[in-house]
Design a protein around this motif. Structure first.
Motif, mmCIF file in Angstrom:
data_model
loop_
_atom_site.group_PDB
_atom_site.id
_atom_site.type_symbol
_atom_site.label_atom_id
_atom_site.label_comp_id
_atom_site.label_asym_id
_atom_site.label_seq_id
_atom_site.Cartn_x
_atom_site.Cartn_y
_atom_site.Cartn_z
ATOM 1 N N MET A 54 29.224 27.504 32.650
ATOM 2 C CA MET A 54 27.809 27.632 33.513
ATOM 3 C C MET A 54 26.687 27.913 32.602
ATOM 4 O O MET A 54 26.892 28.558 31.679
ATOM 5 C CB MET A 54 28.340 28.861 34.409
ATOM 6 N N GLU A 63 35.469 39.544 37.744
ATOM 7 C CA GLU A 63 34.688 39.168 36.787
ATOM 8 C C GLU A 63 33.180 39.317 37.426
ATOM 9 O O GLU A 63 32.980 39.124 38.630
ATOM 10 C CB GLU A 63 34.636 37.575 36.417
ATOM 11 N N GLU A 64 32.358 39.595 36.745
ATOM 12 C CA GLU A 64 30.927 39.527 36.968
ATOM 13 C C GLU A 64 30.556 37.937 37.531
ATOM 14 O O GLU A 64 31.092 37.001 37.082
ATOM 15 C CB GLU A 64 30.071 39.827 35.886
ATOM 16 N N ARG A 65 29.958 37.730 38.487
ATOM 17 C CA ARG A 65 29.578 36.237 39.043
ATOM 18 C C ARG A 65 28.430 36.004 38.625
ATOM 19 O O ARG A 65 27.365 36.416 38.525
ATOM 20 C CB ARG A 65 29.464 36.399 40.553
ATOM 21 N N LEU A 66 28.287 34.667 37.970
ATOM 22 C CA LEU A 66 27.287 34.166 37.403
ATOM 23 C C LEU A 66 26.748 33.084 37.926
ATOM 24 O O LEU A 66 27.411 32.566 39.122
ATOM 25 C CB LEU A 66 27.805 33.564 35.888
ATOM 26 N N LYS A 82 33.917 20.301 42.324
ATOM 27 C CA LYS A 82 35.341 20.896 43.065
ATOM 28 C C LYS A 82 35.388 21.243 44.253
ATOM 29 O O LYS A 82 36.514 20.964 44.872
ATOM 30 C CB LYS A 82 35.373 22.220 42.265
ATOM 31 N N GLU A 89 26.941 23.775 36.545
ATOM 32 C CA GLU A 89 28.544 23.903 35.746
ATOM 33 C C GLU A 89 28.405 22.695 34.778
ATOM 34 O O GLU A 89 28.142 21.509 35.372
ATOM 35 C CB GLU A 89 29.676 23.906 36.462
ATOM 36 N N VAL A 115 35.515 33.368 45.026
ATOM 37 C CA VAL A 115 34.089 33.965 44.901
ATOM 38 C C VAL A 115 33.691 34.967 45.880
ATOM 39 O O VAL A 115 33.602 34.656 46.922
ATOM 40 C CB VAL A 115 33.186 32.860 44.696
HETATM 41 P P1 AMP Z 1 37.762 28.728 36.964
HETATM 42 O O1 AMP Z 1 39.199 28.108 37.583
HETATM 43 O O2 AMP Z 1 38.057 29.938 36.375
HETATM 44 O O3 AMP Z 1 37.176 27.627 36.357
HETATM 45 O O4 AMP Z 1 36.915 28.984 38.251
HETATM 46 C C1 AMP Z 1 36.888 27.902 39.302
HETATM 47 C C2 AMP Z 1 35.326 27.788 39.875
HETATM 48 O O5 AMP Z 1 35.080 29.218 40.352
HETATM 49 C C3 AMP Z 1 34.440 27.469 38.941
HETATM 50 O O6 AMP Z 1 34.449 26.028 38.565
HETATM 51 C C4 AMP Z 1 33.265 28.245 39.358
HETATM 52 O O7 AMP Z 1 32.819 27.438 40.196
HETATM 53 C C5 AMP Z 1 33.816 29.375 39.908
HETATM 54 N N1 AMP Z 1 33.701 30.503 39.115
HETATM 55 C C6 AMP Z 1 34.642 30.906 38.206
HETATM 56 N N2 AMP Z 1 34.019 31.905 37.421
HETATM 57 C C7 AMP Z 1 32.867 32.270 38.038
HETATM 58 C C8 AMP Z 1 31.914 33.317 37.534
HETATM 59 N N3 AMP Z 1 32.178 34.270 36.685
HETATM 60 N N4 AMP Z 1 30.861 33.381 38.264
HETATM 61 C C9 AMP Z 1 30.646 32.405 39.174
HETATM 62 N N5 AMP Z 1 31.417 31.523 39.358
HETATM 63 C C10 AMP Z 1 32.608 31.388 38.839
#
Ligand code: AMP
Ligand code: GLY
Length: 455
Positions: free
Chosen positions: A282, A194-197, A223, A201, A164
């Motif tokens: 999210m 990716e765009e940061r959201l 996590k 969660e 991130v």
């Molecule tokens: P993922 O394995 O893709 O679920 O990503 C692990 C963690 O990274 C997620 O639980 C989020 O906390 C963070 N994360 C993933 N994608 C994003 C996103 N587009 N924007 C903000 N945080 C993200």
């Protein structure tokens, strides 16, 4: 009457606390169900037959399934699905819970997942993917996002391949770590930006036979290693169900906007998905957005979800495997809140230490399943030849307690945490905190207004 039926035998592939929980939940049928675990762990050894077959060995799994004449193979870990364990079982005519490797790409390739989401119109963050050859296009997208982005390795990286970023230089470094330094091995040969959201969660898991969906209550996992979501990402340090801020309307929206289009699109592409479909979401100001799909039960979500269910899990998994699932929601029991706390080994997540003596764990459930019990689902534990139980991996055990409200479950589980010890034991103290307050919980007819908390 009087005619005794042969027991139903079930093979659970995997060795984590999730698989311990699955094996335990299937055993609720009592002596009518026999469990075989491949390879299982120190906890499953207490009530199941552990066989020395690696979870991601398709041929070994088919052999074990035949040898024990099982009615169902339940595949726990993502690596086993990606290795084709479900495909091998299907080809051998063995009923299996879990998708084919082709359908499991919804988890094992983040690019594939994004393409499915775009085709299906599923709400998710804007993205670009590329290899080393597309570096310039990726960096252009980083600039467009002003550096507020997330850089992800395309392949499976034990939940650790996500970086991130706050600014352009951090994003540039993250892309370099994936495609130049190969920090995530070949999983990072293709990288996503990716765009940061922003937002809390939640995890929504559903059983599916590829046509119908049966949703579990929502859950939230934690996590990061440290309280208040600080420190490095882990495989998961705890979970709560139900999380604050998720009501029935939101679950229905996730079903209609996310899960339904996902399974329909996979089926239309010739890769029908059967098993547990897990949407990591999210809750943004613009509505729920998918961060990731998993092709399996979540860990540690499963450890809190299975104990609060009001129906026979094994029957549901068999229905999925046989393409005969009834749609709807999985029923919950009266004590429908649960909090799960992971106890992790010294040095986790970077370099977990093994061999530390674990005290206080003996005698804790889940061998008896009375309501008041604290359930202890083992992962990294091993019974040594001298009879002692010792740490054997990063996440050692998930302790779970139930309650009518989350706060009650929380007090109960942390009481048990205080009675367990091993050198260097790590755990969070804030799992489930604030999840009752002002929440409008799915399935609960409370008239309290919804409020989001950042879990
Ligand atoms: P993922 O394995 O893709 O679920 O990503 C692990 C963690 O990274 C997620 O639980 C989020 O906390 C963070 N994360 C993933 N994608 C994003 C996103 N587009 N924007 C903000 N945080 C993200
Ligand atoms: N709890 C996150 C996962 O199972 O991937």
């Amino acid at each position: 009457m009087g005619v005794s039926r042969p027991p139903l035998r079930v093979l659970v592939a995997g060795s984590g606390a999730r698989e311990h929980a699955l094996a335990w939940a299937c055993r609720r049928g009592g002596d009518q169900v026999e469990i075989i675990c491949a390879p299982g762990n120190g906890g499953t050894a207490g009530f199941a037959t552990n066989v020395p077959v690696a979870a991601d060995d398709p041929a070994g799994m088919v052999r074990a399934a035949r040898e024990h004449d099982v009615a169902l193979v339940i595949v726990g870990p993502d690596a086993a699905l990606a290795a084709g364990v479900a495909d091998a079982c299907m080809a051998a005519g063995i009923a299996v819970f879990g998708p084919t490797a082709a359908a499991a790409r919804i988890e094992s390739s983040k690019t594939f997942a994004k393409l499915v989401m775009d085709r299906a119109g599923i709400p998710t963050a804007r993205w670009r993917a590329g290899t080393v050859a597309q570096r310039h296009a990726l960096l252009g997208f980083v600039e467009e996002l002003e550096g507020r982005c997330v850089v992800k390795a395309d392949g499976l990286a034990l939940g650790k391949g996500v970086l991130v970023c706050d600014d352009v230089s951090a994003a540039r470094a993250a892309i370099g770590a994936c495609i130049d330094e190969q920090r995530f091995g070949s999983a990072g040969d293709t990288v996503l930006v990716e765009e940061r959201l922003e937002g809390p969660e939640v995890s929504v898991l559903a059983l599916t036979d590829s046509r119908r969906l049966r949703l579990f209550p929502a859950a939230r996992d934690y996590k990061r290693i440290g309280d208040g979501d600080t420190g490095p990402n882990t495989g998961g340090m705890g979970a709560v169900t139900p999380p604050a801020g998720v009501d029935d309307a939101l679950l229905a929206r996730v079903e209609g906007d996310v899960l339904r289009p996902c399974i329909d699109t996979l089926a239309a592409a010739g890769t029908p998905f059967s098993g547990c479909l897990y949407a990591g979401l999210m809750l943004t100001a613009d509505g729920p957005r998918v961060l990731e799909f998993n092709a399996r039960f979540g860990d540690p979500e499963t450890q809190v979800l299975l104990p609060v269910l009001g129906e026979d899990v094994l029957a549901l998994l068999l229905d999925c495997a046989h393409g005969d699932l009834a749609a709807g929601r999985v029923a919950r029991r009266a004590q429908s809140s649960a909090v799960g706390v992971v106890l992790a080994a010294a040095g986790y997540p970077a370099s977990p230490r093994r061999g530390d003596l674990i005290e206080g764990l003996e005698g804790l459930g889940p061998s008896s399943a009375a309501d008041g019990d604290v359930l202890a689902f083992h992962a990294g534990t091993r019974r040594h030849p001298d009879g002692t139980l010792r740490t054997e991996g990063g996440r050692v055990v998930t302790l779970v307690a139930r309650g009518e409200r989350t706060e009650e479950a929380r007090e109960h589980v942390y009481g048990a945490v205080g009675r367990i010890s091993f050198a260097g034991m790590q755990h969070r103290t804030d799992i489930g905190r604030g999840q009752d307050a002002g929440s409008n919980i799915a399935g609960n007819d409370s008239t309290a207004t919804a409020s989001n908390t950042t879990g």
